[in-house]
Design an enzyme around this catalytic site. Sequence first.
Site, PDB file in Angstrom:
ATOM      1  CD  GLU A 318      -2.617  -1.283   2.590  1.00 18.45           C
ATOM      2  OE1 GLU A 318      -2.209  -0.604   3.576  1.00 18.45           O
ATOM      3  OE2 GLU A 318      -3.604  -2.015   2.656  1.00 18.45           O
ATOM      4  N   PRO A 319       1.578   1.550  -1.074  1.00 20.86           N
ATOM      5  CG  PRO A 319       2.418   1.702  -3.247  1.00 20.86           C
ATOM      6  CD  PRO A 319       1.650   0.786  -2.331  1.00 20.86           C
ATOM      7  NE  ARG A 358       5.065  14.675   6.262  1.00 19.51           N
ATOM      8  CZ  ARG A 358       6.362  14.559   6.174  1.00 19.51           C
ATOM      9  NH1 ARG A 358       7.098  15.535   5.639  1.00 19.51           N
ATOM     10  NH2 ARG A 358       6.970  13.467   6.603  1.00 19.51           N
ATOM     11  CB  CYS A 389      -0.670  33.908  15.340  1.00 19.96           C
ATOM     12  SG  CYS A 389      -1.122  35.375  14.400  1.00 19.96           S
ATOM     13  CD  GLU A 390       0.275  28.530  17.297  1.00 19.15           C
ATOM     14  OE1 GLU A 390       1.142  28.240  18.142  1.00 19.15           O
ATOM     15  OE2 GLU A 390      -0.935  28.654  17.581  1.00 19.15           O
ATOM     16  CE1 TYR A 419      -0.196  10.507   4.903  1.00 22.33           C
ATOM     17  CE2 TYR A 419       2.039  10.335   4.038  1.00 22.33           C
ATOM     18  CZ  TYR A 419       0.865   9.745   4.443  1.00 22.33           C
ATOM     19  OH  TYR A 419       0.722   8.382   4.392  1.00 22.33           O
TER      20      TYR A 419
END
Length: 460
Positions: A318-319, A358, A389-390, A419
């Site tokens: 399952e790539p 990520r 704002c992080e 992703y």
Amino acid sequence: MSRFAHPAGDRHAEVLPEDRPPHAPADLNSIDPAIWPRTSERIAGSLTIGGLDVRDLAKEFGTPLYVLDEHDFRAHAIDFRQAFHDGDVHYAGKAFLCREVARWIMQEGLGLDVCSAGELAVALSVGFPPDRITMHGNNKSIAELEKAVTVGVGHVVVDSFEEIARLGYLAEKHGARPKVLIRVTVGVEAHTHEFIATAHDDQKFGLSLSSGAAAEAARRILAMPSLELVGLHSHIGSQITDTAGFEVAARRLATLLVQIRDEHGVVLPELDLGGGYGIPYVDGDESPDMKVIADALREIVTTVCQSKGLPVPRLTVEPGRSIVGTAGVTLYEVGTVKDVEGLRTYVSVDGGMSDNVRTALYGADYTARLASRESTAAPMLSRLVGKHCESGDIVVRDLYLPADLVPGDLIAVAATGAYCRSLASNYNYLPKPAVVAVAGGKARVIVARETEEDLLRGQL
């Protein structure tokens, strides 16, 4: 003082983590073909993908922009199909799925893994054959299971005792007999981040082999006439670049296959070893050869099963990332360049953790290049950051960019196909970027850029 010295002096020497390369790349303009899409090259200084200048792409479609190289995607799909010619390859839709990608997968002869009603809907909307779809998920709702049963998905991977009961009831209700795989946690620890290692017992996925839960799941499924148990499933993690973990998993799964045969007189014909194959993100990362991986997995499964007197089951993989990962590049426009004296230069772009979480989520690393032009300026230690704002809004934690970088330059971040769009959010009410497919000198939008009107839709 750190043993890593900055090539232009020691102004930044103490801030590089010990596991970072000691020197800047020899060429800040280089495009490593293992990391970037296969059609990438520099022409007259500018990065081109699929025969198109990124400056033209940014001008026409705006930034941030996900660029997906159709040739690279299809080439990886073909590589997998040929490597596993005597088994089945199912693309893991969670990596990135849209209607056009579902069409590519269908056209290249692969199956598709989905893990929600939404992903299933995307596949069905383009006529993807249901019998080539596998439904995953650790907490499938009754509605999701019922949809899977009524459309006739090829396999359902069961993840709990409750799900077995629900699926059996729904299958009987609709006069169906879905094929079922048991997701088994085999106790193999993949060499990856804790959040993406999925085969140890203390986590939410699967039924434990060591506790006997997987064997009990087999008993319950085999006791239900409305379910057809056809095999076992295991997924040991992500970003795996060798077969050692798969060999241990296969041996442990074979032990359960023997137990099921001896206890129930049933020989299961399928074995799904999941995905998790790694891709290179930065210089020095391994780039696995899929034919070598396939040959090794085939030999492992054959040897293990023959040693236990079992017929060799049909192998499924399952790539996801390893098909779409390097096909994707994210383009950003530089907004500010802020030198923090004695530390590093912060390069702020017009996206960030809303289009690529990520790095913040599990410390992912990336390669980035000045894409709109070449530069012969000295390298400067940089941190590529977003506009949210992080303080943890970081796209690339440590990298070298040319010291003549200015607002308006385009930065390209490689290997963002997997992703990034799937995990994208609207944090700070930023619209999600468009996804543009490029091939043969032509570009087309396959996922439209969100607008402020989209953000407000549904609010009362």
